[in-house]
Enzyme design. Structure first.
Site, PDB file in Angstrom:
ATOM      1  CB  SER A  57      -0.953  -0.049   1.200  1.00  0.00           C
ATOM      2  OG  SER A  57      -1.922   0.964   1.138  1.00  0.00           O
TER       3      SER A  57
ATOM      4  CG  ASP B 149      -6.335  -2.320  -4.908  1.00  0.00           C
ATOM      5  OD1 ASP B 149      -7.062  -1.365  -4.571  1.00  0.00           O
ATOM      6  OD2 ASP B 149      -5.163  -2.453  -4.532  1.00  0.00           O
TER       7      ASP B 149
ATOM      8  CG  HIS C 228      -5.793  -1.279  -1.047  1.00  0.00           C
ATOM      9  ND1 HIS C 228      -4.919  -0.993  -2.068  1.00  0.00           N
ATOM     10  CD2 HIS C 228      -5.241  -0.727   0.074  1.00  0.00           C
ATOM     11  CE1 HIS C 228      -3.897  -0.302  -1.604  1.00  0.00           C
ATOM     12  NE2 HIS C 228      -4.063  -0.124  -0.302  1.00  0.00           N
TER      13      HIS C 228
END
Length: 331
Positions: free
Chosen positions: A119, A260, A295
């Site tokens: 991330s 995502d 995600h």
């Protein structure tokens, strides 16, 4: 071991500032150094150890028998610059990369075997590779690329407005909690919510949807351990991400998730294509996962991430035998 140092950094949007860098290390000296970084809510405590037995944010990948094993790697992590809320100024992801270099210098680490980022950590890893590639063996970038997608930035802008609204109402925790709830919806997927939560029902004269209890739990946990300033500045930092992939000259493994919504698969493909057109010493690799967790797959798809990390670290060992990646210099 844990420690804290104070350094002066030239921030790209706020000038020279003194910042505290709080770090944690697992694994002995002389082992290949792996720097591990997660999202903006991650911290220096990646996994439990004898000295610090709390779970940490990535115990599925860091620990005895895991892909990143302190018996085989010297694992370094730190709290993001700005995570303590003391720095109320724009923070570029490149500033975080510079902070990591300052930390490595103090620790006497000349070069790291691998930077493994997920991330926001992947974004900072790309900055590190572009700016300080001579100090890096390879990068694994999971669910983070060279830019912030405008759709994802719009999500985060609304989250920051929720924080500001809470402050106007003299209820910072409520604003932070609401921002976290919006964030959770962007991290996960409609498919997961459909499989996981029951239909709406009437409770005490009002309609309550199936996911509200879960979202309230997420909000309460987050608001108790973050500050409005830290959240705002680190959220903004994601939106400032901008890396020219042609500047990256180290091997890169990119991991993307089809579902995502914050880091679209198309952006991961674009990153890999630009890396291929640059001067990377080895063909970049792209791993594409399918996951209802979107995600958050880097936290939830433990087996797939484990396999990718083991492969990446093994290939770095094979290509780096002639250069000890964890050589240490005098502090």
């Amino acid at each position: 071991m844990r420690g804290e140092i104070v350094v002066s950094l030239d921030l790209r949007h706020a000038g020279r500032r003194e910042v505290a860098l709080r770090y944690e290390i697992q694994g002995g000296k002389g082992l290949p150094v792996v720097f591990v970084a997660g999202g903006i809510s991650a911290n220096r405590h990646v996994a439990p150890s004898r000295a610090f037995p709390e779970a940490g944010w990535w115990p599925s990948q860091v620990g005895a028998g895991c892909a990143i094993d302190p018996a085989h790697h010297r694992i370094v992590s730190f709290d993001w610059v700005g995570a303590d809320g003391a720095l109320d100024a724009p923070i570029d992801p490149a500033d975080q990369a510079d902070a990591i270099i300052a930390l490595l210098d103090v620790l006497g680490i000349a070069r790291i075997h691998a930077f493994i980022g997920s991330s926001y950590g992947a974004m900072v890893g790309l900055q590190f590779a572009a700016l300080h590639g001579e100090r890096l063996g390879q990068l694994v970038a999971i669910s983070g690329v060279h830019r912030s997608h405008p759709y994802a930035s719009a999500w985060r802008a609304l989250q920051r407005r929720a924080v500001a609204l809470g402050a106007l109402q003299c209820d910072e925790n409520h604003g932070l909690g609401l921002a976290r709830q919006f964030a959770i919806l962007s991290y996960r997927t409609p498919e997961e919510f459909d499989a996981r939560f029951a239909p709406a029902r009437v409770v005490d004269g009002r309609v309550r949807v199936g996911a509200e209890d879960y979202l309230d739990h997420c909000a309460a946990r987050f608001a108790g351990r973050s500050s409005a300033v830290a959240y705002q500045r680190l959220s903004e930092s994601i939106d400032l991400q901008s890396v020219d992939p042609s500047r990256i000259r180290v091997p890169v493994t990119v991991v993307a998730v089809v579902e995502d919504r914050l880091v679209p698969l198309a952006d991961a493909h674009a990153l890999v294509e630009e890396l291929r057109g640059g001067t990377c010493p080895r063909e970049p690799r792209l791993h594409v996962l399918r996951s209802p967790y979107g995600h958050d797959a880097f936290l939830k798809e433990e087996a797939d991430i484990d396999t990718i990390l083991r492969d990446a670290l093994a290939r770095t060992v094979a290509s780096d035998d002639s250069h000890i990646a964890s050589q240490e210099i005098s502090a």
